[in-house]
Design a protein around this motif. Sequence first.
Motif, PDB file in Angstrom:
ATOM      1  N   MET A   1       0.843  -1.188   0.000  1.00 50.65           N
ATOM      2  CA  MET A   1       0.000   0.000   0.000  1.00 50.65           C
ATOM      3  C   MET A   1       0.881   1.242   0.000  1.00 50.65           C
ATOM      4  SD  MET A   1      -2.869   1.199   2.768  1.00 50.65           S
ATOM      5  CE  MET A   1      -1.674   1.140   4.095  1.00 50.65           C
ATOM      6  N   SER A   2       0.806   2.034  -1.065  1.00 44.35           N
ATOM      7  CA  SER A   2       1.599   3.248  -1.178  1.00 44.35           C
ATOM      8  C   SER A   2       0.790   4.422  -0.637  1.00 44.35           C
ATOM      9  CB  SER A   2       1.976   3.498  -2.639  1.00 44.35           C
ATOM     10  OG  SER A   2       2.697   4.696  -2.748  1.00 44.35           O
ATOM     11  N   SER A   3       1.456   5.298   0.068  1.00 44.78           N
ATOM     12  CA  SER A   3       0.769   6.438   0.658  1.00 44.78           C
ATOM     13  C   SER A   3       1.776   7.542   0.877  1.00 44.78           C
ATOM     14  CB  SER A   3       0.102   6.039   1.974  1.00 44.78           C
ATOM     15  OG  SER A   3      -0.598   7.132   2.524  1.00 44.78           O
ATOM     16  N   THR A   4       1.267   8.766   1.012  1.00 46.30           N
ATOM     17  CA  THR A   4       2.118   9.920   1.284  1.00 46.30           C
ATOM     18  C   THR A   4       1.942  10.325   2.741  1.00 46.30           C
ATOM     19  OG1 THR A   4       1.915  10.716  -0.996  1.00 46.30           O
ATOM     20  CG2 THR A   4       2.644  12.299   0.669  1.00 46.30           C
ATOM     21  N   ILE A   5       3.065  10.466   3.415  1.00 50.81           N
ATOM     22  CA  ILE A   5       3.068  10.874   4.811  1.00 50.81           C
ATOM     23  C   ILE A   5       3.826  12.189   4.933  1.00 50.81           C
ATOM     24  CG2 ILE A   5       3.869  10.305   7.135  1.00 50.81           C
ATOM     25  CD1 ILE A   5       1.518   8.656   6.295  1.00 50.81           C
ATOM     26  N   TYR A   6       3.234  13.127   5.640  1.00 53.53           N
ATOM     27  CA  TYR A   6       3.860  14.424   5.861  1.00 53.53           C
ATOM     28  C   TYR A   6       4.442  14.463   7.274  1.00 53.53           C
ATOM     29  CZ  TYR A   6       1.291  15.703   1.666  1.00 53.53           C
ATOM     30  OH  TYR A   6       0.797  15.745   0.384  1.00 53.53           O
ATOM     31  N   ILE A   7       5.677  14.938   7.363  1.00 52.96           N
ATOM     32  CA  ILE A   7       6.384  14.982   8.645  1.00 52.96           C
ATOM     33  C   ILE A   7       6.852  16.415   8.894  1.00 52.96           C
ATOM     34  CG2 ILE A   7       8.422  14.203   9.918  1.00 52.96           C
ATOM     35  CD1 ILE A   7       8.261  11.602   8.388  1.00 52.96           C
ATOM     36  N   ARG A   8       6.531  16.911  10.067  1.00 54.96           N
ATOM     37  CA  ARG A   8       7.033  18.226  10.476  1.00 54.96           C
ATOM     38  C   ARG A   8       7.790  18.067  11.782  1.00 54.96           C
ATOM     39  NH1 ARG A   8       5.178  22.959  13.300  1.00 54.96           N
ATOM     40  NH2 ARG A   8       3.112  22.069  13.659  1.00 54.96           N
ATOM     41  N   MET A   9       9.086  18.341  11.740  1.00 51.77           N
ATOM     42  CA  MET A   9       9.919  18.188  12.921  1.00 51.77           C
ATOM     43  C   MET A   9       9.558  19.233  13.975  1.00 51.77           C
ATOM     44  SD  MET A   9      11.952  15.658  12.100  1.00 51.77           S
ATOM     45  CE  MET A   9      13.372  15.747  13.196  1.00 51.77           C
ATOM     46  N   LYS A  10       9.555  18.815  15.226  1.00 51.44           N
ATOM     47  CA  LYS A  10       9.348  19.754  16.323  1.00 51.44           C
ATOM     48  C   LYS A  10      10.624  20.586  16.514  1.00 51.44           C
ATOM     49  CE  LYS A  10       6.152  16.616  18.651  1.00 51.44           C
ATOM     50  NZ  LYS A  10       5.844  15.838  19.880  1.00 51.44           N
ATOM     51  N   SER A  11      10.457  21.814  16.883  1.00 52.10           N
ATOM     52  CA  SER A  11      11.620  22.695  17.022  1.00 52.10           C
ATOM     53  C   SER A  11      12.515  22.272  18.173  1.00 52.10           C
ATOM     54  CB  SER A  11      11.164  24.149  17.225  1.00 52.10           C
ATOM     55  OG  SER A  11      10.444  24.602  16.105  1.00 52.10           O
ATOM     56  N   LYS A  12      11.909  21.973  19.332  1.00 50.74           N
ATOM     57  CA  LYS A  12      12.710  21.644  20.506  1.00 50.74           C
ATOM     58  C   LYS A  12      11.906  20.758  21.448  1.00 50.74           C
ATOM     59  CE  LYS A  12      15.302  24.816  22.328  1.00 50.74           C
ATOM     60  NZ  LYS A  12      15.794  26.008  23.064  1.00 50.74           N
ATOM     61  N   ILE A  13      12.569  19.745  22.002  1.00 56.03           N
ATOM     62  CA  ILE A  13      11.947  18.882  22.997  1.00 56.03           C
ATOM     63  C   ILE A  13      12.954  18.627  24.115  1.00 56.03           C
ATOM     64  CG2 ILE A  13      10.458  17.743  21.299  1.00 56.03           C
ATOM     65  CD1 ILE A  13      12.350  15.330  21.465  1.00 56.03           C
ATOM     66  N   GLN A  14      12.471  18.056  25.215  1.00 53.52           N
ATOM     67  CA  GLN A  14      13.334  17.655  26.315  1.00 53.52           C
ATOM     68  C   GLN A  14      13.316  16.140  26.435  1.00 53.52           C
ATOM     69  OE1 GLN A  14      12.566  19.476  30.097  1.00 53.52           O
ATOM     70  NE2 GLN A  14      13.597  21.376  29.550  1.00 53.52           N
ATOM     71  N   ALA A  15      14.447  15.577  26.826  1.00 53.82           N
ATOM     72  CA  ALA A  15      14.555  14.122  27.001  1.00 53.82           C
ATOM     73  C   ALA A  15      15.455  13.837  28.193  1.00 53.82           C
ATOM     74  CB  ALA A  15      15.112  13.475  25.740  1.00 53.82           C
ATOM     75  N   LYS A  16      15.366  12.607  28.692  1.00 51.00           N
ATOM     76  CA  LYS A  16      16.179  12.183  29.822  1.00 51.00           C
ATOM     77  C   LYS A  16      17.301  11.272  29.339  1.00 51.00           C
ATOM     78  CE  LYS A  16      12.171  12.277  32.919  1.00 51.00           C
ATOM     79  NZ  LYS A  16      11.321  11.476  33.832  1.00 51.00           N
ATOM     80  N   ARG A  17      18.276  11.070  30.181  1.00 51.37           N
ATOM     81  CA  ARG A  17      19.366  10.150  29.887  1.00 51.37           C
ATOM     82  C   ARG A  17      18.804   8.750  29.665  1.00 51.37           C
ATOM     83  NH1 ARG A  17      23.936  12.829  28.356  1.00 51.37           N
ATOM     84  NH2 ARG A  17      24.160  14.681  29.655  1.00 51.37           N
ATOM     85  N   ASN A  18      19.360   8.073  28.638  1.00 46.87           N
ATOM     86  CA  ASN A  18      18.976   6.696  28.289  1.00 46.87           C
ATOM     87  C   ASN A  18      17.534   6.583  27.797  1.00 46.87           C
ATOM     88  OD1 ASN A  18      21.552   5.705  29.177  1.00 46.87           O
ATOM     89  ND2 ASN A  18      20.796   5.790  31.285  1.00 46.87           N
ATOM     90  N   GLN A  19      16.906   7.706  27.480  1.00 42.45           N
ATOM     91  CA  GLN A  19      15.547   7.655  26.944  1.00 42.45           C
ATOM     92  C   GLN A  19      15.584   7.338  25.457  1.00 42.45           C
ATOM     93  OE1 GLN A  19      13.154  11.147  27.701  1.00 42.45           O
ATOM     94  NE2 GLN A  19      11.721  10.670  26.045  1.00 42.45           N
ATOM     95  N   THR A  20      14.627   6.547  25.015  1.00 44.76           N
ATOM     96  CA  THR A  20      14.491   6.237  23.595  1.00 44.76           C
ATOM     97  C   THR A  20      13.525   7.213  22.959  1.00 44.76           C
ATOM     98  OG1 THR A  20      14.900   3.877  23.986  1.00 44.76           O
ATOM     99  CG2 THR A  20      13.828   4.487  21.917  1.00 44.76           C
TER     100      THR A  20
END
Length: 210
Positions: A1-20
Amino acid sequence: MSSTIYIRMKSKIQAKRNQTLYLSDVAYISGHEEWKEKLKDVELYRIKGTDRNIVILDVFRVIYTLHQLYKELELQAIGPNQTIVTIPTNKKQPSLILVCVIWMLLFIGAAMAIMNFHYDVSMEEVQQRLHFLLTGEEEEHPLWIQIPYSLGLGLGMILFFNHLFKKRINEEPSPLEVEMHKYQQDLDQYIVYHENHITKDSDPNDSSSN
């Protein structure tokens, strides 16, 4: 199944050590609901102990990772090209004595700046002259002008910064907030340009989960 997906990157996020970090953490996804459910849990990067307090995720790496998993998928990237991932560090609470000393320095510095400005423009003489023009009498200290002027000066500063302690007066940003926003944008651009070790030092063929 072919489809078009649009992706918009977030400008800034926070994460913790060893977080996936998954695709839904760093980007907004638009397209067929079935594809959105598949893509949102795609693993992109794991925060390592060797990472500094800032990591840059580039849209090129995101597209490469998704194409490796779903070659039939058509991806369209819009908006920012990078997501800045900040990793907070444990900071100690500032010393109350240090806060008081800094507050006093700022208070005295601001008072000196205002007084020096008034001295340079001969504000006292202007107020004395204004009193004479309005009343026809000489007065060394025209308090009926000086007191409202002083109160108005403080009120004007409150309106200018649009804050009374932590309470915002209205929804409009103050000039200071606008300048801070511009500074933050310049800082983010600098970080993206100089700290993008994902695109400069990493090989897209490496596994993103390492």
